[in-house]
Design a protein around this motif. Structure first.
Motif, PDB file in Angstrom:
ATOM      1  N   TYR A  24       1.020 -83.049  24.973  1.00  0.00           N
ATOM      2  CA  TYR A  24       0.298 -82.083  25.802  1.00  0.00           C
ATOM      3  C   TYR A  24       1.231 -81.406  26.779  1.00  0.00           C
ATOM      4  O   TYR A  24       1.232 -80.214  26.941  1.00  0.00           O
ATOM      5  CB  TYR A  24      -0.814 -82.785  26.584  1.00  0.00           C
ATOM      6  CG  TYR A  24      -2.105 -82.672  25.881  1.00  0.00           C
ATOM      7  CD1 TYR A  24      -3.089 -81.817  26.349  1.00  0.00           C
ATOM      8  CD2 TYR A  24      -2.333 -83.382  24.714  1.00  0.00           C
ATOM      9  CE1 TYR A  24      -4.272 -81.674  25.667  1.00  0.00           C
ATOM     10  CE2 TYR A  24      -3.500 -83.247  24.035  1.00  0.00           C
ATOM     11  CZ  TYR A  24      -4.481 -82.386  24.517  1.00  0.00           C
ATOM     12  OH  TYR A  24      -5.644 -82.247  23.847  1.00  0.00           O
ATOM     13  N   CYS A  75     -10.121 -82.169  24.183  1.00  0.00           N
ATOM     14  CA  CYS A  75      -8.797 -81.786  23.676  1.00  0.00           C
ATOM     15  C   CYS A  75      -8.763 -80.263  23.521  1.00  0.00           C
ATOM     16  O   CYS A  75      -9.544 -79.706  22.751  1.00  0.00           O
ATOM     17  CB  CYS A  75      -8.579 -82.470  22.338  1.00  0.00           C
ATOM     18  SG  CYS A  75      -7.137 -81.879  21.450  1.00  0.00           S
ATOM     19  N   CYS A  83      -5.624 -79.958  16.183  1.00  0.00           N
ATOM     20  CA  CYS A  83      -4.862 -80.900  17.002  1.00  0.00           C
ATOM     21  C   CYS A  83      -4.027 -81.762  16.059  1.00  0.00           C
ATOM     22  O   CYS A  83      -4.512 -82.231  15.032  1.00  0.00           O
ATOM     23  CB  CYS A  83      -5.847 -81.752  17.801  1.00  0.00           C
ATOM     24  SG  CYS A  83      -5.135 -83.255  18.446  1.00  0.00           S
ATOM     25  N   CYS A  90      -7.215 -88.736  17.869  1.00  0.00           N
ATOM     26  CA  CYS A  90      -6.847 -88.166  19.176  1.00  0.00           C
ATOM     27  C   CYS A  90      -7.531 -88.991  20.259  1.00  0.00           C
ATOM     28  O   CYS A  90      -8.627 -89.506  20.073  1.00  0.00           O
ATOM     29  CB  CYS A  90      -7.304 -86.712  19.240  1.00  0.00           C
ATOM     30  SG  CYS A  90      -6.828 -85.869  20.761  1.00  0.00           S
ATOM     31  N   HIS A  94     -12.845 -84.306  20.745  1.00  0.00           N
ATOM     32  CA  HIS A  94     -12.711 -83.002  20.084  1.00  0.00           C
ATOM     33  C   HIS A  94     -14.039 -82.266  20.143  1.00  0.00           C
ATOM     34  O   HIS A  94     -15.099 -82.864  19.998  1.00  0.00           O
ATOM     35  CB  HIS A  94     -12.261 -83.193  18.635  1.00  0.00           C
ATOM     36  CG  HIS A  94     -10.779 -83.355  18.521  1.00  0.00           C
ATOM     37  ND1 HIS A  94     -10.079 -83.132  17.370  1.00  0.00           N
ATOM     38  CD2 HIS A  94      -9.863 -83.694  19.462  1.00  0.00           C
ATOM     39  CE1 HIS A  94      -8.783 -83.325  17.588  1.00  0.00           C
ATOM     40  NE2 HIS A  94      -8.636 -83.685  18.860  1.00  0.00           N
TER      41      HIS A  94
HETATM   42 ZN   LIG Z   1      -6.802 -83.682  20.014  1.00  0.00          ZN
END
Ligand SMILES: [Zn+2]
Length: 493
Positions: A24, A75, A83, A90, A94
């Protein structure tokens, strides 16, 4: 107060958490370069169910019932790109929208259905609101994921309290289910993220007249000398950087302390405390339309050329507007594979519809009594353009639904029901309209009705005939000024 919600849950973070945070931090502002991973628009992955294999971590999506995530944030990459952690899991939620509301039960967070999440968010965007009642769940209108939520909420009336982040059951007598905790997940704050999908916040304090004043503005009494020498953006930057510290600032007379935990501002000279709120800012339409403003057309509309009488605008999958339409569709068609959603901009249908609302609002003593709803209509592909230009007319566009409840235009609050009447085109696509309809006063319709019958209570005609007065699924309209086609939805049948 959502100061606990967006703090990074770093205590829980595993190695992969650190790795994802790195991703990120390193890739801020480089989102565009990732477009080679763009999702196939024909079948966005969020509308497919994901299966868990052996020990593999799965990525949680906002449309799943369960919504536990290690990092309580949306996200940013999931919104309109792919992603890189989607397949391996993740740590963030999402979603296709920048925020998602959740409720906790037995230590696990669950996603509110989209329409509830929207109701909460729309109220939360208004700094003056400290609570909102959410629509009771109707088991008949829910898809499979909605039925999971009914196990938590039942079909009672709940009220969300934004100060304490709780949901109170207004109908249940049982102590056990009378209160639940809620939270709001969103993308990172725009104060610390350069992503176009970051969330912008504003900070307010409650002045002596109980008005919510944005930091940097003069209070409602016009006390210029009391304006703190700090802006809302500066507070947000401090909060996003470290919400555990207290912030100090002053104006020409006093020194203040702002405590993010209690969300109180204290005047250190007088001891006076004031409540403080942090609220997200509603995203403005990216294309402002001066003509729309002038003519009272919706601010969300794109600008139109002077000689345009009607245009259709394809909605961006990451826009709130797209999510709003999707959320209504998914209630009854949870596996819908949407190809496109087009906004219909027809000022020549929009203005009569507004006029009719104004007229009926006088007759019924207020707009809230008009019972305006967004309903579906399924139709054949070849009628789409004609309907966008001239509105629905069952005499022109036929009636594939039959006329069991009167001879008029048919609409339904169930997309699944309307979809049955949408005929597949040569490429295997079906079309639905989402239509804004003034429902007004209703009565049960019968086949021979050419207009609604007289309402004995008012000696005026009813506005709409329906299949069932107590639980209507089908609505028949007889006056084309009482509905406006908002969107076409193209789905893979
Ligand atoms: Zn993600």
């Amino acid at each position: 107060m959502d100061n606990n919600i967006e703090k990074d849950n770093s205590g829980k973070s595993s190695f992969s958490g650190a790795r994802q945070k790195q991703h990120y931090n390193n890739s801020r502002g480089r989102g565009r370069q990732r477009s080679s991973h763009s999702k196939n628009r024909e079948s966005p992955p969020e509308y497919r169910r994901q299966r868990k294999t052996s020990n593999q971590r799965i990525t949680s999506w906002s449309y799943y019932h369960e919504g536990d995530v290690e990092i309580p944030e949306i996200c940013v990459y999931s919104i309109d790109k792919r992603c890189m952690y989607e397949d391996t899991g993740c740590l963030r939620l999402h979603a296709k929208c920048t925020c998602q509301w959740q409720v906790i039960q037995d230590g696990k967070w669950f996603n509110f259905r989209n329409f509830h999440s929207e109701e909460l968010e729309n109220a939360f965007l208004d700094v003056t609101k400290d609570s909102v009642k959410i629509t009771p769940l109707d088991p008949k209108l829910l898809g499979s994921s909605g039925r999971d939520m009914i196990k938590i909420l039942g079909n009672g009336q709940w009220e969300a309290d934004f100060e304490n982040l709780t949901l109170k059951n207004l109908t249940s007598q049982s102590i056990l289910t009378s209160k639940l905790f809620i939270r709001r997940l969103s993308t990172q704050s725009a104060a610390v993220s350069k992503s176009g999908k970051a969330t912008k916040y504003e900070w307010y304090f409650c002045d002596s007249k109980k008005k919510w004043i944005k930091y940097g503005d003069v209070d409602s009494l016009g006390h210029n000398h009391l304006v703190p020498l700090i802006t809302s953006d500066e507070i947000e930057l401090n909060f996003s950087s470290d919400s555990s510290v207290q912030m100090m600032f002053n104006n020409s007379l006093y020194r203040y302390q702002l405590d993010f935990k209690t969300m109180k501002q204290k005047n250190l000279n007088t001891g006076k405390e004031r409540s403080v709120r942090r609220r997200p800012v509603k995203k403005q339409s990216t294309k402002p339309n001066p003509r729309g403003k002038k003519e009272n057309l919706p601010s969300t509309w794109d600008s139109m050329k002077d000689n345009d009488t009607m245009i259709k605008v394809s909605l961006d999958v990451s826009s709130q507007e797209y999510c709003d339409v999707m959320s209504q569709l998914l209630i009854t068609v949870p596996a819908a594979r949407v190809v496109s959603i087009m906004r219909i901009q027809n000022p020549f249908l929009w203005r009569p519809f507004q006029n009719k609302q104004a007229e009926l609002a006088i007759k019924y003593d207020g707009y809230e009594k008009l019972n305006i709803q967004k309903l579906f209509h399924g139709t054949r592909h070849e009628f789409i353009d004609d309907i966008c230009k001239k509105n629905f007319d069952w005499r022109l566009h036929g009636s594939s639904t039959g006329q069991a409840y009167g001879r008029g235009s048919y609409f339904s609050n169930s997309a699944a029901y309307s979809l049955k009447y949408a005929k597949q085109d040569s490429s295997g696509h079906c079309f639905l309209f989402l239509v804004e309809v003034i429902i007004g006063k209703v009565t049960r319709g019968i086949e021979s009705m050419k207009r609604p019958p007289l309402n004995p209570a008012t000696s005026e005609l009813f506005d709409t005939t329906v299949d069932n007065v107590d639980s209507s699924k089908i609505f028949v309209k007889y006056d084309s000024q009482e509905y406006y086609p908002l969107y076409t939805i193209q789905v893979k049948c």
